[in-house]
Design a protein around this motif. Structure first.
Motif, short mmCIF file in Angstrom:
data_model
loop_
_atom_site.label_atom_id
_atom_site.label_comp_id
_atom_site.label_asym_id
_atom_site.label_seq_id
_atom_site.Cartn_x
_atom_site.Cartn_y
_atom_site.Cartn_z
N LEU A 1 -6.31 1.15 -1.55
CA LEU A 1 -5.88 2.44 -2.08
C LEU A 1 -7.02 3.43 -2.24
O LEU A 1 -6.85 4.49 -2.83
N LEU B 1 -5.69 9.20 -8.17
CA LEU B 1 -5.04 8.07 -8.83
C LEU B 1 -5.67 7.84 -10.20
O LEU B 1 -6.89 7.84 -10.34
N ASP C 1 3.59 5.98 -14.06
CA ASP C 1 4.59 5.91 -12.99
C ASP C 1 4.91 4.45 -12.62
O ASP C 1 6.08 4.08 -12.50
N THR C 2 3.85 3.65 -12.48
CA THR C 2 4.04 2.30 -11.92
C THR C 2 3.11 1.30 -12.58
O THR C 2 1.95 1.61 -12.87
N ASP D 1 -0.45 9.31 -8.43
CA ASP D 1 0.25 8.34 -9.28
C ASP D 1 -0.61 7.91 -10.46
O ASP D 1 -1.84 7.83 -10.38
N GLU E 1 0.82 -1.22 0.00
CA GLU E 1 0.00 0.00 0.00
C GLU E 1 0.85 1.27 0.00
O GLU E 1 0.57 2.23 -0.72
N HIS E 2 1.92 1.29 0.80
CA HIS E 2 2.72 2.51 0.95
C HIS E 2 3.55 2.82 -0.29
O HIS E 2 4.13 3.91 -0.39
N LEU E 3 3.62 1.91 -1.23
CA LEU E 3 4.42 2.13 -2.44
C LEU E 3 3.70 3.03 -3.44
O LEU E 3 4.30 3.52 -4.40
N ILE E 4 2.41 3.25 -3.22
CA ILE E 4 1.60 4.06 -4.12
C ILE E 4 1.32 5.41 -3.47
O ILE E 4 0.90 5.47 -2.31
N ASN E 5 1.53 6.49 -4.23
CA ASN E 5 1.37 7.84 -3.70
C ASN E 5 0.20 8.56 -4.36
O ASN E 5 -0.22 8.21 -5.47
N ASP E 6 -0.31 9.60 -3.69
CA ASP E 6 -1.33 10.45 -4.29
C ASP E 6 -0.85 10.95 -5.65
O ASP E 6 0.32 11.33 -5.80
N LYS F 1 -6.35 7.02 -1.32
CA LYS F 1 -5.36 7.78 -2.08
C LYS F 1 -6.08 8.78 -2.99
O LYS F 1 -7.17 8.52 -3.49
#
Length: 251
Positions: free
Chosen positions: A111, A117, A166-167, A94, A87-92, A114
């Motif tokens: 998420l 996204l 991004d990901t 993204d 969960e913490h690998l994804i940021n607002d 967040k």
């Protein structure tokens, strides 16, 4: 309980534990050993299990393509654990590409808070579940594989090629240090390969049962993955490979 319902429950146990025993099943379902043996015989006739002394093991072919509805019940607690870790690998803010795996679906559920996204996905299940969420969702379109709720084919690939994100969040059927990431079918493997090409970083969500296994078709080399999130500590060979290839490991 009807026989078909009991056999469905037996398959759930096999998917979780790989092997079941006649005596354990007869106690669990409160039926005779002979009833369980007949259940296992029918499952073997469907090429789902292989009977052995005292029980049965799952018949796991490299090309076995388990349906989404069956996969969603397999190792569910591990998927939740992986989702919480990732969960913490994804940021607002993204931008994400997300495959049609049940593990990635589990992560998306964590998420929801967040902000801003954007999600590009070939999963119709994901689109349906988050239709009323704050996610901005872009569907790849394409040909539907009803078996896995996944959109595939040239249209899906062409849509993916239009975006850079991004990901990418993906899972896999199997992974091996030398063979890389593998899938049970070519259409979804192609989609995942294209998603990886379009992303700045790649996150693989894979429970420990998929390590050191082989599936039908290769998706990519492990060196193309930036982060692996799993549920158990891998062996020393994996640690050495991950360190040498500068891959981040979370478990």
């Amino acid at each position: 309980m009807l026989g078909i319902e009991r056999r469905r429950e037996i398959m759930k146990l096999l998917n979780q534990h790989q092997k079941v025993y006649v005596q354990d099943l007869s106690k669990l379902f409160d039926v005779t050993d002979e009833t369980i043996r007949r259940d296992l015989e029918k499952l073997e006739q469907q090429n789902l299990v292989k009977r052995c002394y005292g029980g049965a093991v799952i018949n796991d072919h490299t090309s076995q393509d388990i349906s989404f509805l069956k996969r969603i019940d397999i190792n569910n607690s591990n998927k939740v654990y992986i989702a919480k870790k990732a969960e913490h690998l994804i940021n607002d803010g993204d931008t994400l590409m997300v495959d049609a795996s049940t593990t990635c679906l589990a992560l998306l559920r964590y998420l929801k808070d967040k902000k801003d996204l954007t999600i590009i996905t070939n999963s119709i299940r994901l689109i349906n579940e988050f239709v009323n969420s704050d996610f901005k969702i872009i569907s790849t379109g394409g040909e539907l594989r009803a078996h896995s709720y996944a959109l595939v084919g040239p249209i899906a690939c062409e849509t993916i090629k239009k975006y850079y994100v991004d990901t990418v969040l993906i899972s896999c059927k199997a992974l091996d240090i030398k063979k890389g990431l593998m899938e049970s079918n070519e259409p979804e493997s192609i989609i995942k390969r294209q998603m990886i090409e379009q992303a700045q970083k790649s996150i693989l969500l894979a429970d420990s049962t998929k390590f050191d296994k082989t599936a039908f078709t290769k998706t990519c080399d492990l060196a193309q993955i930036d982060t692996i999130v799993t549920d158990k500590e891998p062996n020393i060979e994996w640690f050495d490979y991950i360190k040498e290839n500068d891959i981040k490991l979370i478990y």
